[in-house]
Design an enzyme around this catalytic site. Structure first.
Site, PDB file in Angstrom:
ATOM      1  N   ASN A  21       0.874  -1.170   0.000  1.00  0.00           N
ATOM      2  CA  ASN A  21       0.000   0.000   0.000  1.00  0.00           C
ATOM      3  C   ASN A  21       0.913   1.222   0.000  1.00  0.00           C
ATOM      4  OD1 ASN A  21      -1.776   2.039   0.499  1.00  0.00           O
ATOM      5  ND2 ASN A  21      -2.673   1.135   2.343  1.00  0.00           N
ATOM      6  N   ARG A 100      -2.640  -2.207  -3.339  1.00  0.00           N
ATOM      7  CA  ARG A 100      -3.848  -1.418  -3.133  1.00  0.00           C
ATOM      8  C   ARG A 100      -3.749  -0.222  -4.078  1.00  0.00           C
ATOM      9  NH1 ARG A 100      -5.050   3.226   1.023  1.00  0.00           N
ATOM     10  NH2 ARG A 100      -7.274   3.412   0.660  1.00  0.00           N
ATOM     11  N   HIS A 189     -12.757   2.981   0.273  1.00  0.00           N
ATOM     12  CA  HIS A 189     -12.756   2.000   1.382  1.00  0.00           C
ATOM     13  C   HIS A 189     -13.486   0.715   0.985  1.00  0.00           C
ATOM     14  CE1 HIS A 189     -12.557   5.492   4.544  1.00  0.00           C
ATOM     15  NE2 HIS A 189     -11.334   5.023   4.314  1.00  0.00           N
ATOM     16  N   ARG A 250     -11.060  16.248   7.082  1.00  0.00           N
ATOM     17  CA  ARG A 250     -11.903  16.639   5.935  1.00  0.00           C
ATOM     18  C   ARG A 250     -13.283  17.056   6.437  1.00  0.00           C
ATOM     19  NH1 ARG A 250     -10.603  11.135   3.394  1.00  0.00           N
ATOM     20  NH2 ARG A 250      -8.584  11.448   2.395  1.00  0.00           N
ATOM     21  N   GLU A 395      -7.978  -5.160   5.318  1.00  0.00           N
ATOM     22  CA  GLU A 395      -7.950  -4.929   3.870  1.00  0.00           C
ATOM     23  C   GLU A 395      -6.829  -5.731   3.213  1.00  0.00           C
ATOM     24  OE1 GLU A 395      -8.131  -1.000   5.449  1.00  0.00           O
ATOM     25  OE2 GLU A 395      -8.947  -0.282   3.546  1.00  0.00           O
TER      26      GLU A 395
END
Ligand code: ADP
Length: 412
Positions: A21, A100, A189, A250, A395
């Site tokens: 990743n 990823r 996600h 965010r 993940e």
């Protein structure tokens, strides 16, 4: 479009998959047995492109940190990783590299063997994910050098959401912008939502294809997804990860008029607005203290910090509102899933969210809620409530499983 489901049956590649990743200044890696999910080794290279560049390798629960030599880049990090793997005799076990990749646009709803064409497509999709796809490509290129003979597979964060219907992904903008420029909602996600949904299906003892679920991935980035008959039918993030609920830094959904006001009347440049909404808002912006869930909870519970309390209150309300809105997407609901650093660990956040979902017949067993933290998973709902699970996401395991499965299918 259907998403490839990793099967827990014997894949042809029974070795280990190196999952990569890659961020702009970091590389996270895990060496995983795709069948069992066993992690043989994991770690992180960070502070790349600076003299502080280092690599942390975790093996058998022990961490070793090594300073990286010059040039302090992704290739160096991967060379040091390869050396480590060689010394440990693990290189021979690696059958593929699973990457990823954040944005797969509309092209990629499945894990994909990386070819020159795929690399080009990932590069073109960088206009939709300028922070992520270029970094993912650096990781792919560095791994091609480091592991010349191994197949490389891309697993896309957006792929699981490619099953969303048009009504969920088309913005209220001129349709021509979608047709000409791909401006639509994609969601992110996906790998995490898919993993926890699959785990919930196991808890329900029925195939994922028969499950109707809502999953809340609450980490630094946060998204909520509604899953109908095992497929994502709506999700809170949009064309970029900026849409939806408020997150660590965010702001999530915003009246677009605020942007014009900031630019026209308050002297903000577009770059300033970008920084404001992505890096300075959310929990950090409202609290004025931190983007970290733990820090805010401590400040709220121990110091009665008013802004931290407000930030967490807004955070939970927006998530509860999003979950409730998804009753428009379903006629049945098997349960709600919490995952991600905050979802897995903060019993306060879970309580605050679920108490606003009483109309949907959710209520928490507070003993179970408090006991389910730090990697523990389980159903924390009362007997009369719909199920509400805490499930630790993984993940990396999905990337390993899907990479192995793809290669198995390719040699069939
Ligand atoms: P990322 O999105 O970067 O993968 P994580 O899923 O690891 O992030 O989540 C990080 C967030 O989880 C941080 O805000 C962190 O404070 C929060 N978190 C971790 N442990 C706890 C805890 N015990 N209580 C509250 N928040 C926590």
């Amino acid at each position: 479009m259907t998403q490839q489901k990793p099967q827990r049956k014997e894949p042809a590649s029974t070795g280990a998959i190196l999952v990569i990743n890659c961020g702009s200044s970091s590389v996270k890696f895990s060496l995983i047995k795709p069948l069992s999910g066993e992690t043989l080794l994991s770690g992180l290279a960070e502070c790349l492109h600076t003299p502080d560049a280092k690599i942390i390798v975790k093996l058998n629960g022990e961490k070793q940190t090594y300073k990286l030599p010059e040039p302090f880049n992704h290739q160096t990090a991967l060379s040091v990783l390869v050396e480590q793997l060689q010394q440990l005799g693990l290189v021979k076990d690696i059958t593929a590299i699973g990457h990823r990749v954040v944005h797969g646009g509309e092209q990629y709803s499945q894990p994909t063997l990386i070819t020159e064409d795929v690399e080009q497509a990932i590069s073109q999709l960088a206009k939709l994910a300028p922070l992520h796809n270029p970094a993912n490509l650096i990781g792919i290129k560095a791994c091609q050098q480091a592991f010349e003979n191994l197949p490389q597979v891309a697993v896309f964060d957006t792929a699981f959401h490619q099953s969303m219907p048009e009504k969920a992904y088309i913005y209220g903008l001129p349709y021509s912008l979608y047709k000409a420029h791909g401006i639509r909602r994609y969601g992110f996600h996906g790998t995490s939502h898919y993993f926890v949904a699959k785990q919930a299906a196991e808890q329900l003892n029925k195939p994922l294809e028969q499950c109707n679920l809502i999953s809340a991935h609450l980490g630094n980035g946060c998204s909520v997804t509604v899953i109908k008959n095992g497929e994502s039918v709506d999700t809170s993030m949009g064309m970029t990860p900026g849409e939806g609920v408020i997150m660590g830094t965010r702001c999530g959904d915003l009246d677009t008029g605020i942007i014009f006001h900031l630019v026209e009347n308050l002297g903000y440049s577009i770059g300033d607005v970008d920084k404001l909404v992505n890096k300075e808002s959310g929990l950090l912006g409202v609290s004025g203290l931190s983007n970290d869930g733990r820090t805010l909870e401590n400040a709220m519970l121990e110091d009665n910090h008013a802004q931290a309390t407000l930030a967490l209150t807004i955070f939970c309300y927006r998530i509860a509102k999003t979950i409730a809105s998804y009753s428009a997407s379903l006629t049945q609901l098997d349960g709600l899933i919490f995952t991600g650093g905050i979802g897995e660990n903060s019993n306060w956040v879970r309580t605050e969210i679920v108490k606003q979902l009483a109309l949907l017949n959710f209520s928490l067993d507070e003993e179970k809620n408090k006991a389910t933290r730090f990697g523990a998973s389980g159903n924390i709902a009362t007997k009369d409530s719909r199920a509400c699970w805490v499930i630790a996401t993984n993940e990396e395991w999905v990337i390993a499983e899907q990479s192995a499965q793809l290669l198995t299918n390719l040699v069939k």
